[in-house]
Enzyme design. Structure first.
Site, PDB file in Angstrom:
ATOM      1  N   ALA A  53       0.805  -1.231   0.000  1.00 40.49           N
ATOM      2  CA  ALA A  53       0.000   0.000   0.000  1.00 40.49           C
ATOM      3  C   ALA A  53       0.837   1.279   0.000  1.00 40.49           C
ATOM      4  CB  ALA A  53      -0.921   0.013   1.210  1.00 40.49           C
ATOM      5  N   TYR A  54       2.139   1.182   0.300  1.00 39.41           N
ATOM      6  CA  TYR A  54       2.983   2.388   0.343  1.00 39.41           C
ATOM      7  C   TYR A  54       3.278   2.857  -1.074  1.00 39.41           C
ATOM      8  CZ  TYR A  54       4.129   0.777   5.146  1.00 39.41           C
ATOM      9  OH  TYR A  54       4.083   0.343   6.453  1.00 39.41           O
ATOM     10  N   SER A  55       2.990   4.123  -1.515  1.00 41.41           N
ATOM     11  CA  SER A  55       2.370   5.123  -0.663  1.00 41.41           C
ATOM     12  C   SER A  55       1.123   5.645  -1.389  1.00 41.41           C
ATOM     13  CB  SER A  55       3.374   6.255  -0.416  1.00 41.41           C
ATOM     14  OG  SER A  55       3.976   6.609  -1.685  1.00 41.41           O
ATOM     15  N   GLY A  64       2.236   0.740  -4.096  1.00 42.01           N
ATOM     16  CA  GLY A  64       3.299  -0.067  -4.717  1.00 42.01           C
ATOM     17  C   GLY A  64       4.542   0.719  -5.052  1.00 42.01           C
TER      18      GLY A  64
END
Length: 314
Positions: A53-55, A64
């Site tokens: 999930a980053y960012s 991704g």
């Protein structure tokens, strides 16, 4: 050389400070991220933490970005086997939750972005109570059997669901969580201490705390009347208004001065010495923020210093 720590019952051995990858592709661009990763590994670090999930929260990002940068770094440096890589599933905008099909699809997407065929430590990012633990564990076990994941872990999970998951793994002989990523630091102890820590301790899980420096508050750069240029300044600054925050800073200052250490190093050393904790997570936007983090491997606080901090943070 800083000695590595065993991660729970796994065969993974990690440096006592995990480098947070949440800033890669957010407040650190690719060049800065490469520089930080280079400096961390050059300093003896081997444990990099990210999530699919980053960012995604950054306007224009889709999630991704951090994994992609780390993957490019692996490709450029040819050092994949030297790093214990942790990533997470369940919070990417396109792969929400822990339904079996979603976990499998998200894992494949992470592997692609990271340019690798295996993940060392795979966390469920947030528990998904709509999915029975039996389905989650069975799916994660499949990834381990396929060689795509070496060990599994959990984050943001209740003590009850964690215990239930471990019991199912034991009963069925399936892959078992080896680590837990809780929110835990000197100004946030009840987010881990108590029932959750009890489950981890009873079952031999290693804790890898996030927000180890309370969004930067425990670096000591937030003081009354100072303005800090940081994307996380608001979250960190709120601790200045609490009695506990003031007490903790005073104790950190005293010990840091006596030991000739940075405030952040002392805060991390307290956390690294707590029961069950293997390696706190902290992120660095720039190379000059790293030495204070890496120094946790060399700083062992005395019983009196640990006690002073424990009392100040009570």
């Amino acid at each position: 050389m800083t000695s590595l720590r065993k991660l729970g019952s796994s065969d993974l051995e990690v440096f006592p400070l995990s480098l947070g990858g949440n800033v890669f592709g957010w407040t650190a661009d690719e060049a800065q991220s490469f520089a930080v990763l280079d400096a961390y590994t050059a300093g003896g670090g081997n444990f990099v933490d990210t999530a699919d999930a980053y960012s995604a929260w950054v306007p224009g990002n889709e999630g991704g970005e951090s994994e992609t940068i780390i993957g490019r770094w692996f490709a450029a440096r040819g050092n994949r086997s030297e790093v214990v890589l942790a990533t997470k599933v369940g919070a990417h905008p396109q792969f929400k939750g822990l339904a079996p099909a979603n976990i499998k699809a998200a894992a494949e997407a992470s592997l692609r972005r990271l340019g690798t065929d295996y993940i060392d430590l795979y966390y469920t990012h947030y528990d998904d109570p709509s999915v029975p633990v039996e389905e989650i564990i069975t799916t994660l076990d499949g990834l381990v059997r396929e060689g795509k994941v070496r060990a599994i872990a959990a984050s943001n999970i209740s003590p009850e669901r964690l215990q239930e998951s471990l019991e199912f793994s034991d009963r069925e002989g399936l892959a078992r969580y080896v680590a837990l990523q809780p929110h835990y630091n000197l100004v946030s102890r009840d987010t881990y201490e108590g029932p959750l820590q009890d489950v981890a301790s009873r079952n031999g899980l290693a804790a890898v705390p996030y927000y180890a420096l309370a969004s930067g508050f425990l670096t000591g750069k937030y003081r009354p009347g100072t303005k800090v240029d940081s994307a996380r300044a608001e979250g960190a600054g709120k601790h200045l208004g609490t009695e506990r925050g003031v007490r903790v800073l005073a104790a950190l200052d005293e010990i840091a001065e006596a030991r000739g250490a940075e405030v952040a190093t002392v805060a991390l050393a307290w956390l690294a010495a707590r029961p069950t904790v293997a390696a706190p997570i902290a992120s660095a936007r720039t190379v000059d923020q790293l030495p204070a983090l890496l120094a946790v491997g060399e700083l062992t606080l005395t019983d009196a210093e640990l006690s002073k901090l424990t009392q100040a943070s009570a």
